[in-house]
Write a protein that holds these residues in place. Structure first.
Motif, PDB file in Angstrom:
ATOM      1  N   VAL A 105     -72.388  24.638  39.281  1.00 13.27           N
ATOM      2  CA  VAL A 105     -73.411  25.679  39.285  1.00 13.27           C
ATOM      3  C   VAL A 105     -74.769  25.048  38.995  1.00 13.27           C
ATOM      4  O   VAL A 105     -74.955  24.391  37.977  1.00 13.27           O
ATOM      5  CB  VAL A 105     -73.093  26.773  38.238  1.00 13.27           C
ATOM      6  N   ASN A 106     -75.686  25.288  39.916  1.00 12.84           N
ATOM      7  CA  ASN A 106     -77.042  24.787  39.769  1.00 12.84           C
ATOM      8  C   ASN A 106     -77.984  25.989  39.732  1.00 12.84           C
ATOM      9  O   ASN A 106     -78.087  26.731  40.706  1.00 12.84           O
ATOM     10  CB  ASN A 106     -77.399  23.861  40.934  1.00 12.84           C
ATOM     11  N   LEU A 107     -78.637  26.172  38.606  1.00 15.12           N
ATOM     12  CA  LEU A 107     -79.618  27.245  38.457  1.00 15.12           C
ATOM     13  C   LEU A 107     -80.961  26.702  38.934  1.00 15.12           C
ATOM     14  O   LEU A 107     -81.746  26.172  38.163  1.00 15.12           O
ATOM     15  CB  LEU A 107     -79.691  27.698  36.999  1.00 15.12           C
ATOM     16  N   GLU A 108     -81.208  26.826  40.238  1.00 12.53           N
ATOM     17  CA  GLU A 108     -82.416  26.232  40.823  1.00 12.53           C
ATOM     18  C   GLU A 108     -83.687  26.916  40.352  1.00 12.53           C
ATOM     19  O   GLU A 108     -84.706  26.261  40.143  1.00 12.53           O
ATOM     20  CB  GLU A 108     -82.336  26.279  42.347  1.00 12.53           C
ATOM     21  N   LYS A 109     -83.647  28.230  40.231  1.00 12.25           N
ATOM     22  CA  LYS A 109     -84.786  29.004  39.740  1.00 12.25           C
ATOM     23  C   LYS A 109     -84.244  30.031  38.766  1.00 12.25           C
ATOM     24  O   LYS A 109     -83.164  30.566  38.959  1.00 12.25           O
ATOM     25  CB  LYS A 109     -85.494  29.732  40.884  1.00 12.25           C
ATOM     26  N   THR A 110     -85.026  30.296  37.711  1.00 10.21           N
ATOM     27  CA  THR A 110     -84.609  31.314  36.748  1.00 10.21           C
ATOM     28  C   THR A 110     -85.812  32.119  36.268  1.00 10.21           C
ATOM     29  O   THR A 110     -86.902  31.580  36.082  1.00 10.21           O
ATOM     30  CB  THR A 110     -83.899  30.708  35.516  1.00 10.21           C
ATOM     31  N   ILE A 111     -85.561  33.387  36.079  1.00 11.72           N
ATOM     32  CA  ILE A 111     -86.582  34.270  35.529  1.00 11.72           C
ATOM     33  C   ILE A 111     -86.945  33.808  34.118  1.00 11.72           C
ATOM     34  O   ILE A 111     -88.107  33.863  33.722  1.00 11.72           O
ATOM     35  CB  ILE A 111     -86.084  35.728  35.542  1.00 11.72           C
ATOM     36  N   ALA A 112     -85.966  33.306  33.380  1.00 15.11           N
ATOM     37  CA  ALA A 112     -86.200  32.851  31.999  1.00 15.11           C
ATOM     38  C   ALA A 112     -87.270  31.769  31.931  1.00 15.11           C
ATOM     39  O   ALA A 112     -87.997  31.672  30.946  1.00 15.11           O
ATOM     40  CB  ALA A 112     -84.906  32.347  31.380  1.00 15.11           C
ATOM     41  N   LEU A 113     -87.348  30.949  32.976  1.00 16.71           N
ATOM     42  CA  LEU A 113     -88.347  29.872  32.992  1.00 16.71           C
ATOM     43  C   LEU A 113     -89.636  30.267  33.698  1.00 16.71           C
ATOM     44  O   LEU A 113     -90.478  29.427  33.962  1.00 16.71           O
ATOM     45  CB  LEU A 113     -87.752  28.619  33.638  1.00 16.71           C
TER      46      LEU A 113
END
Length: 185
Positions: free
Chosen positions: A145-153
């Motif tokens: 699993v790769n979180l490429e973009k996140t709202i958290a960041l």
């Protein structure tokens, strides 16, 4: 001591206050503050590790629920993809399918289940990584699993890529920073 008429009036005044707190908001605030406390005390990596444990356990429970609903020992790829989107929908997330094939699943999200309380709390993203990784690997054998973009960041949305084999389509076995591997039972 019984309540007086004044107590009843004061109780009504409090009930009528325009305070927007309910159980859902309280629980989101609780998780945000718990994540912040963990990040501050033990650091981001350890905080993410603790949250990962919880995500792994929740992923196992959710996976079992979906398997029971389909009377199946394992879900196939289309069922896994739709289960991931469905579980986030049920907790008020905005995930949808960008694409999926035998090599990878790509999901996008425009609404975090934690709402504004996820801002700056990237350790909470380990819930998504672990729930997705656990369900995918338990059914399909493997997930990276790769979180490429996140709202958290601070991204406008999330983009999650779940690779279904240790090698990418280019036979590249390197892992991008932040990607996590999950292995089936």
């Amino acid at each position: 001591m019984p309540l007086s008429a004044e107590d009843d009036k004061l109780d009504q005044v409090f009930k009528d206050l325009p305070i927007g707190r309910d159980r859902d908001q309280f629980l989101r605030e609780l998780l945000r503050e718990l994540a912040k406390s963990l990040e501050d005390v033990v650091g981001m990596e350890q905080a993410s590790g603790f949250i990962s444990i919880v995500g792994h356990r929740l992923g196992s429970v959710m996976d079992q629920e979906y398997r029971e609903q389909f009377s199946s020992d394992k879900l196939d790829l289309p069922h896994v993809v739709h289960a991931l989107v469905d579980l986030k929908r049920r907790i008020n997330g905005g995930f949808s399918i960008e694409s999926f094939d035998a090599n990878k699943i790509v999901l996008i999200n425009n609404k975090c289940p934690f709402g504004r309380f996820v801002d700056g709390r990237q350790s909470l993203c380990m819930m998504t990584s672990n729930v997705f990784g656990r369900i995918t690997s338990a059914n399909l054998g493997y997930a990276r699993v790769n979180l490429e973009k996140t709202i958290a960041l601070g991204d406008k949305g999330c983009r999650v890529v779940i690779y279904l084999s240790p090698k990418t389509e280019n036979n590249d076995t390197t892992m991008s920073e932040g990607a996590r591997e999950y292995f089936g039972d």
